[in-house]
Design a protein around this motif. Structure first.
Motif, PDB file in Angstrom:
ATOM      1  N   ALA A 219       0.834  -1.210   0.000  1.00  0.00           N
ATOM      2  CA  ALA A 219       0.000   0.000   0.000  1.00  0.00           C
ATOM      3  C   ALA A 219       0.866   1.255   0.000  1.00  0.00           C
ATOM      4  O   ALA A 219       0.566   2.237  -0.681  1.00  0.00           O
ATOM      5  N   TYR A 220       1.957   1.192   0.748  1.00  0.00           N
ATOM      6  CA  TYR A 220       2.868   2.344   0.793  1.00  0.00           C
ATOM      7  C   TYR A 220       3.507   2.571  -0.570  1.00  0.00           C
ATOM      8  O   TYR A 220       3.603   3.713  -1.053  1.00  0.00           O
ATOM      9  N   LEU A 221       3.916   1.486  -1.207  1.00  0.00           N
ATOM     10  CA  LEU A 221       4.571   1.616  -2.508  1.00  0.00           C
ATOM     11  C   LEU A 221       3.608   2.131  -3.574  1.00  0.00           C
ATOM     12  O   LEU A 221       4.023   2.731  -4.560  1.00  0.00           O
ATOM     13  N   LYS A 222       2.309   1.879  -3.362  1.00  0.00           N
ATOM     14  CA  LYS A 222       1.297   2.412  -4.288  1.00  0.00           C
ATOM     15  C   LYS A 222       0.948   3.862  -3.959  1.00  0.00           C
ATOM     16  O   LYS A 222       0.111   4.457  -4.631  1.00  0.00           O
ATOM     17  N   GLY A 223       1.540   4.393  -2.898  1.00  0.00           N
ATOM     18  CA  GLY A 223       1.266   5.776  -2.516  1.00  0.00           C
ATOM     19  C   GLY A 223       0.010   5.942  -1.692  1.00  0.00           C
ATOM     20  O   GLY A 223      -0.507   7.053  -1.538  1.00  0.00           O
ATOM     21  N   GLU A 224      -0.486   4.842  -1.130  1.00  0.00           N
ATOM     22  CA  GLU A 224      -1.734   4.915  -0.368  1.00  0.00           C
ATOM     23  C   GLU A 224      -1.520   5.272   1.101  1.00  0.00           C
ATOM     24  O   GLU A 224      -2.478   5.567   1.809  1.00  0.00           O
ATOM     25  N   LEU A 225      -0.287   5.204   1.560  1.00  0.00           N
ATOM     26  CA  LEU A 225      -0.008   5.534   2.958  1.00  0.00           C
ATOM     27  C   LEU A 225       0.884   6.770   3.029  1.00  0.00           C
ATOM     28  O   LEU A 225       1.713   7.008   2.154  1.00  0.00           O
ATOM     29  N   LYS A 226       0.728   7.530   4.076  1.00  0.00           N
ATOM     30  CA  LYS A 226       1.449   8.792   4.224  1.00  0.00           C
ATOM     31  C   LYS A 226       2.383   8.731   5.439  1.00  0.00           C
ATOM     32  O   LYS A 226       2.156   7.941   6.365  1.00  0.00           O
ATOM     33  N   PRO A 227       3.383   9.606   5.448  1.00  0.00           N
ATOM     34  CA  PRO A 227       4.244   9.668   6.633  1.00  0.00           C
ATOM     35  C   PRO A 227       3.457  10.017   7.891  1.00  0.00           C
ATOM     36  O   PRO A 227       2.383  10.628   7.804  1.00  0.00           O
ATOM     37  N   LEU A 228       4.019   9.634   9.022  1.00  0.00           N
ATOM     38  CA  LEU A 228       3.326   9.854  10.295  1.00  0.00           C
ATOM     39  C   LEU A 228       3.072  11.332  10.541  1.00  0.00           C
ATOM     40  O   LEU A 228       2.019  11.714  11.025  1.00  0.00           O
ATOM     41  N   GLY A 229       4.044  12.177  10.212  1.00  0.00           N
ATOM     42  CA  GLY A 229       3.856  13.621  10.384  1.00  0.00           C
ATOM     43  C   GLY A 229       3.804  14.046  11.843  1.00  0.00           C
ATOM     44  O   GLY A 229       4.155  13.288  12.751  1.00  0.00           O
ATOM     45  N   ARG A 230       3.343  15.282  12.045  1.00  0.00           N
ATOM     46  CA  ARG A 230       3.256  15.800  13.417  1.00  0.00           C
ATOM     47  C   ARG A 230       2.082  16.759  13.515  1.00  0.00           C
ATOM     48  O   ARG A 230       1.871  17.582  12.630  1.00  0.00           O
ATOM     49  N   ALA A 231       1.306  16.618  14.552  1.00  0.00           N
ATOM     50  CA  ALA A 231       0.208  17.546  14.813  1.00  0.00           C
ATOM     51  C   ALA A 231       0.247  17.844  16.303  1.00  0.00           C
ATOM     52  O   ALA A 231      -0.352  17.131  17.106  1.00  0.00           O
ATOM     53  N   ALA A 232       0.981  18.846  16.656  1.00  0.00           N
ATOM     54  CA  ALA A 232       1.225  19.117  18.068  1.00  0.00           C
ATOM     55  C   ALA A 232       0.023  19.782  18.727  1.00  0.00           C
ATOM     56  O   ALA A 232      -0.771  20.455  18.080  1.00  0.00           O
ATOM     57  N   THR A 233      -0.092  19.575  20.013  1.00  0.00           N
ATOM     58  CA  THR A 233      -1.190  20.117  20.804  1.00  0.00           C
ATOM     59  C   THR A 233      -0.618  20.898  21.976  1.00  0.00           C
ATOM     60  O   THR A 233       0.321  20.421  22.633  1.00  0.00           O
ATOM     61  N   ILE A 234      -1.161  22.067  22.207  1.00  0.00           N
ATOM     62  CA  ILE A 234      -0.738  22.821  23.393  1.00  0.00           C
ATOM     63  C   ILE A 234      -1.159  22.069  24.649  1.00  0.00           C
ATOM     64  O   ILE A 234      -2.319  21.687  24.793  1.00  0.00           O
ATOM     65  N   ARG A 235      -0.208  21.812  25.525  1.00  0.00           N
ATOM     66  CA  ARG A 235      -0.500  21.076  26.762  1.00  0.00           C
ATOM     67  C   ARG A 235       0.030  21.865  27.954  1.00  0.00           C
ATOM     68  O   ARG A 235       1.026  22.584  27.828  1.00  0.00           O
ATOM     69  N   PRO A 236      -0.593  21.714  29.105  1.00  0.00           N
ATOM     70  CA  PRO A 236      -0.094  22.404  30.304  1.00  0.00           C
ATOM     71  C   PRO A 236       1.245  21.815  30.741  1.00  0.00           C
ATOM     72  O   PRO A 236       1.532  20.639  30.479  1.00  0.00           O
ATOM     73  N   ASP A 237       2.062  22.637  31.397  1.00  0.00           N
ATOM     74  CA  ASP A 237       3.360  22.167  31.875  1.00  0.00           C
ATOM     75  C   ASP A 237       3.225  20.937  32.770  1.00  0.00           C
ATOM     76  O   ASP A 237       4.113  20.082  32.804  1.00  0.00           O
TER      77      ASP A 237
END
Lengths: 264, 258
Positions: A219-237
């Motif tokens: 599936a990855y070789l067919k381009g159907e999967l994407k890199p994990l990436g990053r989606a950060a969230t503001i969190r309290p200390d």
């Protein structure tokens, strides 16, 4: 003047006496006669009839250049095509150390501590050599000379990179370590030591059955999967803080176990 | 094992429990031994001679595989949050601080993952493994689109990898993530928590202390909050001929090592 040396005015028809136990040394308007001996501390221009006699006290000879240390003096003797041998002005070891140290410092960005490390000593010991408060062993002086020769050689091969090359580490050691350990006894050897990466062996073992990840890989070789990436969230200390004093309250006591066998 | 419909749930953002396609590796000895469950992961052996500077080599086994992200959600953006805080303290507006931190590709580069393995390759009983009864393993149901076969997460194999070389395959539901977290706690921290809670529920008291006296290792002393002590006597077991264990969790009888 050593009792083995005698000086008399030179005459026009005087010739160098190359026979017998005497060497006739023409210096300015004088002839200096030297009796054959196993050691010499004389470094002024002179003629020798028997090189073996002169080299008897030398500790090391490389090609046409011989050097040795005798207490506080060091002489350089070189052979010419005519067979006449000259010795340079003797240089106290402390001056030689300072000359080498200053040359290395001028050609590189090595600190005095690093230069001393190549000689196998610390900075204070090297300062003591320069001040004449202490005398380096032949071995340590040679290492300093090797470092200077290596610096010149690197400068010629890779101008401007001498410090970087000297301090680059292979298998945890830089060239200064190799010099201090006596593993680098001639200047050109730095190239083999510096570029010597530890040998790496790679063995591939083909899978004997269809791998678990094959569908996902397809599936990855067919381009159907994407890199994990990053989606950060503001969190309290507080999300990143811990209070280890709470451990006693929160964790139950684990049962005491006998020590296990079989781990070696 | 959970129903696949309840187990899989797509989320765009990286999360603990995500199933990914990535490289995995572990340090190995010079004989290149691979436990059977990891043979498919140990596709390449790399040996660096004299890496110890004492004639001793350093060996690494590596390969591509499916794995589950075990890093906690908070840890996945820890450095990003630190950077945002620093920028805010220096007077940068929150929105701009977030953009600047997001543009820094060096932040939060690493993940800890555990590979997915075929339960048939494990020495434990397949039924117990897929039922989630074996400590160190979390069952994973087959993916509806066949991206993941029925397998288990092997929590006994964990490695740190770079986030940039990871492909996301799927993500899992909150219920599946709870199973993962509980399994992590059971493996690394609290072998006895489950038993302790059950005993407390039965006797109606809180357990203050549990110990196995060194001079009597078959006895378990449970001290309660009212001062009473319960002593449990273990039945002596017969060591397994192959493993030397007595009732270990790899045996067909299942159970636990706790």
């Amino acid at each position: 003047m050593s009792p083995q040396l005698q000086v008399r005015p030179a005459h026009v028809h005087d010739e160098v006496d190359v026979g017998g136990p005497w060497s006739i040394l023409p210096i300015a308007d004088s002839l200096l006669e030297r009796r054959s001996s196993t050691t010499t501390r004389l470094g002024m221009p002179f003629v020798l009839s028997d090189l073996d006699d002169l080299f008897a006290g030398a500790e090391q000879m490389t090609g046409a250049v011989a050097s040795w240390t005798a207490q506080f003096w060091q002489s350089y003797i070189s052979s010419t095509e005519s067979g006449i041998t000259y010795a340079s002005t003797p240089r106290p070891v402390r001056e030689e150390v300072q000359r080498l140290r200053d040359e290395i410092a001028r050609r590189t960005r090595l600190t005095r501590e690093q230069i001393a490390r190549a000689a196998g000593v610390d900075r204070r010991s090297m300062s003591a050599w320069v001040k004449g408060d202490a005398t380096p062993s032949v071995e340590k002086l040679e290492r300093l000379q090797v470092l200077a020769e290596v610096v010149r050689d690197i400068d010629a091969a890779e101008p401007g990179r001498s410090t970087e090359v000297l301090l680059s580490r292979t298998a945890g050691h830089d060239l200064l370590d190799h010099i201090a350990a006596g593993r680098l006894t001639y200047a050109r050897a730095w190239q083999s030591l510096q570029g010597a990466a530890p040998p790496v062996t790679v063995v591939h073992r083909p899978s004997t059955k269809r791998p678990l990840h094959q569908n996902a890989l397809d599936a990855y070789l067919k381009g159907e999967l994407k890199p994990l990436g990053r989606a950060a969230t503001i969190r309290p200390d507080s999300d990143y803080e811990q209070d280890l004093s709470q451990a006693e309250r929160l964790m139950p006591v684990e049962p005491v176990r006998r020590s296990r066998r079989g781990y070696q | 094992m959970m129903n696949p419909v309840d187990y899989y749930e797509w989320h765009d953002e990286p999360r603990q429990g995500d199933i990914v396609l990535c490289g995995v590796s572990r340090i190995i000895a010079e004989d290149h031994h691979s436990p059977s469950q990891w043979e498919s992961l140990d596709a390449h052996f790399l040996q660096v001679d004299d890496a110890w500077n004492s004639g001793k080599a350093l060996g690494v086994a590596a390969g591509i595989g499916l794995a589950m992200v075990v890093t906690h959600d908070c840890q996945l953006d820890k450095e990003w949050n630190q950077r945002v805080r620093e920028l805010q303290k220096s007077g940068v507006e929150l929105e701009l601080a977030e953009r600047q931190a997001s543009a820094d590709t060096t932040l939060d580069r690493t993940l800890i993952i555990s590979p997915l393995v075929d339960p048939n390759d494990l020495r434990g009983e397949r039924g117990n493994l897929l039922a989630g009864r074996v400590i160190g393993y979390v069952p994973v149901p087959p993916h509806p689109e066949e991206l993941v076969d029925e397998c288990v997460v092997d929590l006994t194999y964990q490695c740190t990898i770079d986030r940039l070389d990871v492909v996301k395959v799927t993500s899992v539901s909150e219920a599946a993530r709870k199973q993962l977290r509980y399994a992590l706690i059971q493996l690394d921290a609290l072998r006895t928590s489950d038993l302790g809670f059950e005993v407390e529920a039965v006797i109606g008291r809180t357990i203050e202390r549990v110990e196995v006296p060194a001079r009597d290792p078959l006895t378990v002393r449970i001290q309660l909050d009212d001062g009473n002590v319960i002593q449990l006597l273990q039945q002596p077991g017969t060591p397994d001929q192959e493993t030397g264990r007595t009732g270990g969790f790899f045996s067909a009888e299942g159970g636990g090592d706790a």
